[in-house]
Scaffold this active site. Structure first.
Site, PDB file in Angstrom:
ATOM      1  N   CYS A   4      37.511  45.442  44.615  1.00  0.00           N
ATOM      2  CA  CYS A   4      38.160  44.327  44.637  1.00  0.00           C
ATOM      3  C   CYS A   4      37.472  43.004  44.180  1.00  0.00           C
ATOM      4  O   CYS A   4      36.375  42.668  44.410  1.00  0.00           O
ATOM      5  CB  CYS A   4      38.205  43.966  46.221  1.00  0.00           C
ATOM      6  SG  CYS A   4      39.081  42.324  46.641  1.00  0.00           S
ATOM      7  N   CYS A   7      36.241  40.318  46.612  1.00  0.00           N
ATOM      8  CA  CYS A   7      34.708  40.601  47.259  1.00  0.00           C
ATOM      9  C   CYS A   7      33.789  40.794  46.475  1.00  0.00           C
ATOM     10  O   CYS A   7      32.757  40.358  46.894  1.00  0.00           O
ATOM     11  CB  CYS A   7      35.321  42.079  47.734  1.00  0.00           C
ATOM     12  SG  CYS A   7      36.185  42.162  49.366  1.00  0.00           S
ATOM     13  N   ASP A  30      40.776  28.728  40.158  1.00  0.00           N
ATOM     14  CA  ASP A  30      41.505  29.689  39.435  1.00  0.00           C
ATOM     15  C   ASP A  30      41.077  30.054  37.874  1.00  0.00           C
ATOM     16  O   ASP A  30      41.015  28.810  37.295  1.00  0.00           O
ATOM     17  CB  ASP A  30      42.971  29.452  39.528  1.00  0.00           C
ATOM     18  CG  ASP A  30      43.744  30.880  39.327  1.00  0.00           C
ATOM     19  OD1 ASP A  30      44.564  31.252  40.106  1.00  0.00           O
ATOM     20  OD2 ASP A  30      43.771  31.206  38.147  1.00  0.00           O
ATOM     21  N   HIS A  46      37.703  41.052  53.718  1.00  0.00           N
ATOM     22  CA  HIS A  46      39.001  41.781  52.886  1.00  0.00           C
ATOM     23  C   HIS A  46      40.203  42.215  53.742  1.00  0.00           C
ATOM     24  O   HIS A  46      40.134  42.855  54.788  1.00  0.00           O
ATOM     25  CB  HIS A  46      38.516  42.913  52.202  1.00  0.00           C
ATOM     26  CG  HIS A  46      39.367  43.624  51.305  1.00  0.00           C
ATOM     27  ND1 HIS A  46      39.568  43.203  49.905  1.00  0.00           N
ATOM     28  CD2 HIS A  46      40.465  44.439  51.498  1.00  0.00           C
ATOM     29  CE1 HIS A  46      40.646  44.010  49.438  1.00  0.00           C
ATOM     30  NE2 HIS A  46      41.173  44.518  50.459  1.00  0.00           N
ATOM     31  N   ASN A  87      51.196  34.620  47.579  1.00  0.00           N
ATOM     32  CA  ASN A  87      51.967  35.630  46.994  1.00  0.00           C
ATOM     33  C   ASN A  87      51.928  37.074  47.680  1.00  0.00           C
ATOM     34  O   ASN A  87      50.764  37.371  47.903  1.00  0.00           O
ATOM     35  CB  ASN A  87      51.917  35.777  45.470  1.00  0.00           C
ATOM     36  CG  ASN A  87      52.042  34.448  44.750  1.00  0.00           C
ATOM     37  OD1 ASN A  87      53.286  33.888  45.091  1.00  0.00           O
ATOM     38  ND2 ASN A  87      51.328  34.172  43.658  1.00  0.00           N
ATOM     39  N   GLY A  93      54.675  38.497  42.744  1.00  0.00           N
ATOM     40  CA  GLY A  93      53.707  38.467  41.772  1.00  0.00           C
ATOM     41  C   GLY A  93      51.977  38.474  41.989  1.00  0.00           C
ATOM     42  O   GLY A  93      51.001  38.091  41.544  1.00  0.00           O
ATOM     43  N   HIS A 100      44.726  35.336  49.343  1.00  0.00           N
ATOM     44  CA  HIS A 100      44.142  34.048  48.925  1.00  0.00           C
ATOM     45  C   HIS A 100      45.033  33.002  48.854  1.00  0.00           C
ATOM     46  O   HIS A 100      46.441  33.301  48.593  1.00  0.00           O
ATOM     47  CB  HIS A 100      43.641  34.111  47.397  1.00  0.00           C
ATOM     48  CG  HIS A 100      44.538  34.918  46.574  1.00  0.00           C
ATOM     49  ND1 HIS A 100      44.644  36.067  46.612  1.00  0.00           N
ATOM     50  CD2 HIS A 100      45.493  34.498  45.352  1.00  0.00           C
ATOM     51  CE1 HIS A 100      45.611  36.623  45.676  1.00  0.00           C
ATOM     52  NE2 HIS A 100      46.082  35.610  45.026  1.00  0.00           N
ATOM     53  N   HIS A 102      46.701  30.015  47.172  1.00  0.00           N
ATOM     54  CA  HIS A 102      46.817  28.997  46.027  1.00  0.00           C
ATOM     55  C   HIS A 102      46.962  27.369  46.549  1.00  0.00           C
ATOM     56  O   HIS A 102      47.935  27.119  47.288  1.00  0.00           O
ATOM     57  CB  HIS A 102      47.864  29.289  45.150  1.00  0.00           C
ATOM     58  CG  HIS A 102      47.972  30.535  44.415  1.00  0.00           C
ATOM     59  ND1 HIS A 102      47.362  30.900  43.338  1.00  0.00           N
ATOM     60  CD2 HIS A 102      48.046  32.012  45.097  1.00  0.00           C
ATOM     61  CE1 HIS A 102      47.540  32.085  43.006  1.00  0.00           C
ATOM     62  NE2 HIS A 102      48.085  32.721  43.900  1.00  0.00           N
TER      63      HIS A 102
HETATM   64  P1  AMP Z   1      47.848  36.437  42.709  1.00  0.00           P
HETATM   65  O1  AMP Z   1      48.709  36.639  41.512  1.00  0.00           O
HETATM   66  O2  AMP Z   1      48.856  35.562  43.833  1.00  0.00           O
HETATM   67  O3  AMP Z   1      47.346  37.512  43.274  1.00  0.00           O
HETATM   68  O4  AMP Z   1      46.775  35.476  42.285  1.00  0.00           O
HETATM   69  C1  AMP Z   1      45.645  35.837  41.693  1.00  0.00           C
HETATM   70  C2  AMP Z   1      44.972  34.640  40.879  1.00  0.00           C
HETATM   71  O5  AMP Z   1      43.537  34.983  40.833  1.00  0.00           O
HETATM   72  C3  AMP Z   1      45.830  34.217  39.695  1.00  0.00           C
HETATM   73  O6  AMP Z   1      46.168  33.018  39.531  1.00  0.00           O
HETATM   74  C4  AMP Z   1      44.464  34.509  38.468  1.00  0.00           C
HETATM   75  O7  AMP Z   1      44.687  33.677  37.411  1.00  0.00           O
HETATM   76  C5  AMP Z   1      43.292  34.452  39.489  1.00  0.00           C
HETATM   77  N1  AMP Z   1      42.169  35.154  38.926  1.00  0.00           N
HETATM   78  C6  AMP Z   1      42.049  36.257  38.456  1.00  0.00           C
HETATM   79  N2  AMP Z   1      40.751  36.552  38.104  1.00  0.00           N
HETATM   80  C7  AMP Z   1      40.051  35.641  38.461  1.00  0.00           C
HETATM   81  C8  AMP Z   1      38.459  35.273  38.628  1.00  0.00           C
HETATM   82  N3  AMP Z   1      37.669  36.096  37.758  1.00  0.00           N
HETATM   83  N4  AMP Z   1      38.221  33.942  39.031  1.00  0.00           N
HETATM   84  C9  AMP Z   1      39.193  33.088  39.691  1.00  0.00           C
HETATM   85  N5  AMP Z   1      40.265  33.385  39.549  1.00  0.00           N
HETATM   86  C10 AMP Z   1      40.936  34.340  39.011  1.00  0.00           C
HETATM   87 ZN    ZN Z   2      38.286  41.954  48.927  1.00  0.00          ZN
END
Ligand code: AMP
Ligand code: ZN
Length: 114
Positions: A4, A7, A30, A46, A87, A93, A100, A102
């Site tokens: 993950c 994680c 992000d 988690h 989401n 998406g 998490h 946003h």
């Molecule tokens: P979701 O699409 O709602 O699952 O959001 C996942 C978010 O994680 C997206 O907005 C990605 O841009 C962000 N993301 C992916 N990898 C990383 C990372 N290494 N550090 C910070 N954010 C990330």
């Molecule tokens: Zn996790």
């Protein structure tokens, strides 16, 4: 959860731009920001999706929203406005299956979302 992404960030195994952390959660910038302020509020524990929450998580989710509000205020967006989004699963998406929240702010956000 060994595979993950969040994680791994929480464990310090991969880098993250952490802007806040406490015993329950971290807030990380992000990596692909969709607004001038785009932070993810992530519980340390988690939990894959909102579908996996139990009544014992009610306080945790409240804490996540209150942290989003505090971060919005800290960055000067509390009066201008901001958006908070979870989401869940494919059609919304979700790409990282560790819940998490946003936090998006700093521009006019359209409604309905895409
Ligand atoms: P979701 O699409 O709602 O699952 O959001 C996942 C978010 O994680 C997206 O907005 C990605 O841009 C962000 N993301 C992916 N990898 C990383 C990372 N290494 N550090 C910070 N954010 C990330
Ligand atoms: Zn996790």
């Amino acid at each position: 959860m060994s595979d993950c992404l969040f994680c791994k960030i929480i464990a310090g195994q991969i880098p993250g731009a952490v802007v806040y952390q406490d015993d329950a959660l971290i807030a990380v910038k992000d990596i692909n920001p969709q607004a001038p302020l785009h932070v993810l509020i992530v519980p340390r524990r988690h939990i894959a999706t909102l579908n996996d929450l139990s009544p014992e998580d009610d306080a945790l989710v409240g804490t996540m929203f209150r942290r989003a509000a505090a971060l919005a205020k800290e960055h000067g967006y509390d009066e201008r406005g901001y958006r908070t989004v979870f989401n869940t699963n494919r059609e919304a998406g979700q790409t990282v299956f560790h819940i998490h929240l946003h936090l998006l702010a700093g521009r006019s956000l359209t409604w309905p979302p895409g």
